[in-house]
Design an enzyme around this catalytic site. Structure first.
Site, PDB file in Angstrom:
ATOM      1  N   ASN A 169     136.937  56.685  14.780  1.00  0.00           N
ATOM      2  CA  ASN A 169     138.027  57.528  14.279  1.00  0.00           C
ATOM      3  C   ASN A 169     139.231  57.371  15.204  1.00  0.00           C
ATOM      4  O   ASN A 169     139.059  57.169  16.414  1.00  0.00           O
ATOM      5  CB  ASN A 169     137.559  59.004  14.280  1.00  0.00           C
ATOM      6  CG  ASN A 169     138.482  59.880  13.482  1.00  0.00           C
ATOM      7  OD1 ASN A 169     139.541  60.285  13.952  1.00  0.00           O
ATOM      8  ND2 ASN A 169     138.083  60.167  12.261  1.00  0.00           N
ATOM      9  N   GLU A 202     123.303  54.914  16.531  1.00  0.00           N
ATOM     10  CA  GLU A 202     121.981  55.538  16.696  1.00  0.00           C
ATOM     11  C   GLU A 202     121.984  56.953  16.127  1.00  0.00           C
ATOM     12  O   GLU A 202     121.062  57.381  15.436  1.00  0.00           O
ATOM     13  CB  GLU A 202     121.583  55.601  18.181  1.00  0.00           C
ATOM     14  CG  GLU A 202     121.377  54.252  18.836  1.00  0.00           C
ATOM     15  CD  GLU A 202     122.633  53.676  19.460  1.00  0.00           C
ATOM     16  OE1 GLU A 202     123.744  53.903  18.920  1.00  0.00           O
ATOM     17  OE2 GLU A 202     122.509  52.996  20.487  1.00  0.00           O
TER      18      GLU A 202
HETATM   19  N1  THU Z   1     128.261  52.428  20.312  1.00  0.00           N
HETATM   20  C1  THU Z   1     127.166  52.626  19.511  1.00  0.00           C
HETATM   21  O1  THU Z   1     127.297  52.846  18.296  1.00  0.00           O
HETATM   22  N2  THU Z   1     125.948  52.585  20.088  1.00  0.00           N
HETATM   23  C2  THU Z   1     125.712  52.259  21.373  1.00  0.00           C
HETATM   24  O2  THU Z   1     124.553  52.202  21.782  1.00  0.00           O
HETATM   25  C3  THU Z   1     126.834  51.998  22.283  1.00  0.00           C
HETATM   26  C4  THU Z   1     128.184  52.219  21.737  1.00  0.00           C
HETATM   27  C5  THU Z   1     129.583  52.426  19.680  1.00  0.00           C
HETATM   28  C6  THU Z   1     130.486  53.574  20.008  1.00  0.00           C
HETATM   29  C7  THU Z   1     131.833  52.953  19.720  1.00  0.00           C
HETATM   30  O3  THU Z   1     132.097  53.034  18.322  1.00  0.00           O
HETATM   31  C8  THU Z   1     131.663  51.487  20.074  1.00  0.00           C
HETATM   32  O4  THU Z   1     130.273  51.251  20.071  1.00  0.00           O
HETATM   33  C9  THU Z   1     132.232  51.092  21.420  1.00  0.00           C
HETATM   34  O5  THU Z   1     131.794  51.939  22.416  1.00  0.00           O
END
Ligand code: THU
Length: 159
Positions: A64, A74
């Site tokens: 966002n 997750e």
């Molecule tokens: N992110 C995840 O979706 N899972 C993780 O285990 C690490 C980080 C996402 C959050 C954000 O949208 C992007 O990756 C960069 O941090």
């Protein structure tokens, strides 16, 4: 003074040595990166959970413009699974990330907030959740969300 040493055992597998069930779950996590909405970081994360009924549910990170309002893959996946399949224990979760036109070489490891949620989910169903963290070079496998979060804060402290 005394010291406490905390150790974590991480099983490191080449993808080829994972079981068919694990490979399927990892494949679902990889596929889920396609629908990630990550225009700000360009880091497209996919997650997939295996429910006790054998169903696989997948999700991805949703970002966002107001950065903290986004959510990691997750949590999107676990919350969606719990919201739509109440009572179904999550046996395992796989995570993969697509960045700079390829899947990451290093295993993708959940952030602190997600670790807390994975732990709560595991505690809620009173059984360990297997964690599969995909990287091109290796898949890191943990037997339980507890291994992601030493010295964790959990519901038992509120009793
Ligand atoms: N992110 C995840 O979706 N899972 C993780 O285990 C690490 C980080 C996402 C959050 C954000 O949208 C992007 O990756 C960069 O941090």
């Amino acid at each position: 003074m005394r010291e406490i040493n905390l150790t974590t055992k991480i099983a490191v597998y080449p993808l080829g040595e994972c079981s068919e069930t694990e490979k399927n779950l990892i494949e679902a996590a990889k596929e889920a990166t396609i629908n990630s909405y990550a225009p700000y970081s360009g880091f497209k994360v996919g997650a997939a959970v295996l429910l006790e009924n054998g169903e696989i549910i997948s999700g991805n990170n949703q970002e966002n413009a107001a950065y903290p309002s986004g959510l990691c893959a997750e949590r999107v996946t676990v919350f969606f699974a719990n919201a739509t399949r109440p009572g179904q224990r999550i046996e395992a979760i796989a995570v993969a990330a697509w960045h700079n036109g390829r899947f990451t070489d290093d295993a993708i490891t959940p952030c602190g907030g997600c670790r807390q949620v994975l732990l709560e989910t595991e505690n809620r169903f009173n059984a360990p959740m297997k964690i599969l963290m995909y990287g091109n070079e290796a898949v890191y496998v943990l037997k339980s969300a507890k291994d992601l979060l030493p010295l964790s804060f959990g519901d038992e402290m509120l009793k």
